[in-house]
Scaffold this active site. Structure first.
Site, mmCIF file in Angstrom:
data_model
loop_
_atom_site.group_PDB
_atom_site.id
_atom_site.type_symbol
_atom_site.label_atom_id
_atom_site.label_comp_id
_atom_site.label_asym_id
_atom_site.label_seq_id
_atom_site.Cartn_x
_atom_site.Cartn_y
_atom_site.Cartn_z
ATOM 1 N N ASP A 1 0.864 -1.184 0.000
ATOM 2 C CA ASP A 1 0.000 0.000 0.000
ATOM 3 C C ASP A 1 0.897 1.230 0.000
ATOM 4 O O ASP A 1 1.944 1.235 0.663
ATOM 5 C CB ASP A 1 -0.907 0.013 1.233
ATOM 6 C CG ASP A 1 -1.960 -1.093 1.196
ATOM 7 O OD1 ASP A 1 -2.419 -1.427 0.096
ATOM 8 O OD2 ASP A 1 -2.313 -1.609 2.263
ATOM 9 N N ASP B 1 -7.015 -1.283 -4.474
ATOM 10 C CA ASP B 1 -8.063 -0.970 -3.500
ATOM 11 C C ASP B 1 -9.010 0.101 -4.042
ATOM 12 O O ASP B 1 -10.232 0.000 -3.902
ATOM 13 C CB ASP B 1 -7.448 -0.474 -2.186
ATOM 14 C CG ASP B 1 -6.578 -1.511 -1.504
ATOM 15 O OD1 ASP B 1 -6.836 -2.717 -1.675
ATOM 16 O OD2 ASP B 1 -5.636 -1.110 -0.807
#
Length: 194
Positions: free
Chosen positions: A139, A158
């Protein structure tokens, strides 16, 4: 006596069968673009952010920071990485199976976003350390704080999953079906044939 086929065959809902392959191609194209974009941004994120402090953008609205996430958003299921992997595999299989009935551009876009995002995070789960089914997702984007304290740190996959999910909810609220028809049209058609 019937004439030669016109080439515009229709399924039971009256939607042109010829549109199905085009919608599946659109779904696949979006999924591939999301997957490739996700891989590129993660590779770049690891190369540019590993061992470095967060990079502030837009006056602190966005921070680029490297986080290797064993769980889901909001630190959910951190000890169950393998379960998240199996869920992602199931999502991919379901989308591929229902794509045969796909006639709606909106559904093709939404499912393409979800499929590409699921494949992006699944790639991390399968190929990143500590190993297959246990890999930590990379991330790199944090909103309003450098540590994910305001909003969970996320990645392109995401964002695609959330965007696709929001679009699916909008399509459902509008009564738009997977086959391109309106829910009200189907109900009215059933009433006429009864």
């Amino acid at each position: 006596m019937t004439g030669p086929p016109t080439g515009d065959s229709r399924d039971d809902s009256g939607v042109s069968v010829a549109t199905a392959p085009r919608r599946v191609v659109l779904l696949a194209l979006i999924a591939v673009l999301v997957l490739l974009g996700d891989i590129v941004t993660k590779v770049a994120g690891v190369a540019l952010l590993e061992g470095r402090p967060p990079v502030e953008l837009l006056g602190g609205a966005i921070y680029l920071v490297l986080v290797r996430n064993p769980g889901a958003a909001f630190s959910l299921a951190t000890g169950y990485t393998w379960v998240l992997t199996l869920v992602a595999i199931a999502v991919v299989i379901v989308i591929i199976r229902i794509s045969r009935r796909l006639r709606s551009v909106g559904w093709a876009v939404a499912l393409g976003l979800v499929l590409g995002g699921a494949l992006g995070n699944l790639t991390d789960r399968m190929f990143r350390s500590p190993g297959p089914l246990q890999g930590h997702v990379v991330d790199t984007v944090s909103l309003f704080a450098p540590d994910g304290s305001v909003w969970p740190v996320f990645n392109l996959a995401d964002a695609a999953i959330v965007s696709g999910g929001v679009l699916l909810v909008i399509l459902a609220l509008l009564g738009r079906e997977l086959d391109g028809t309106q829910a009200a049209e189907k109900k009215q058609d059933r009433t006429v044939h009864e």
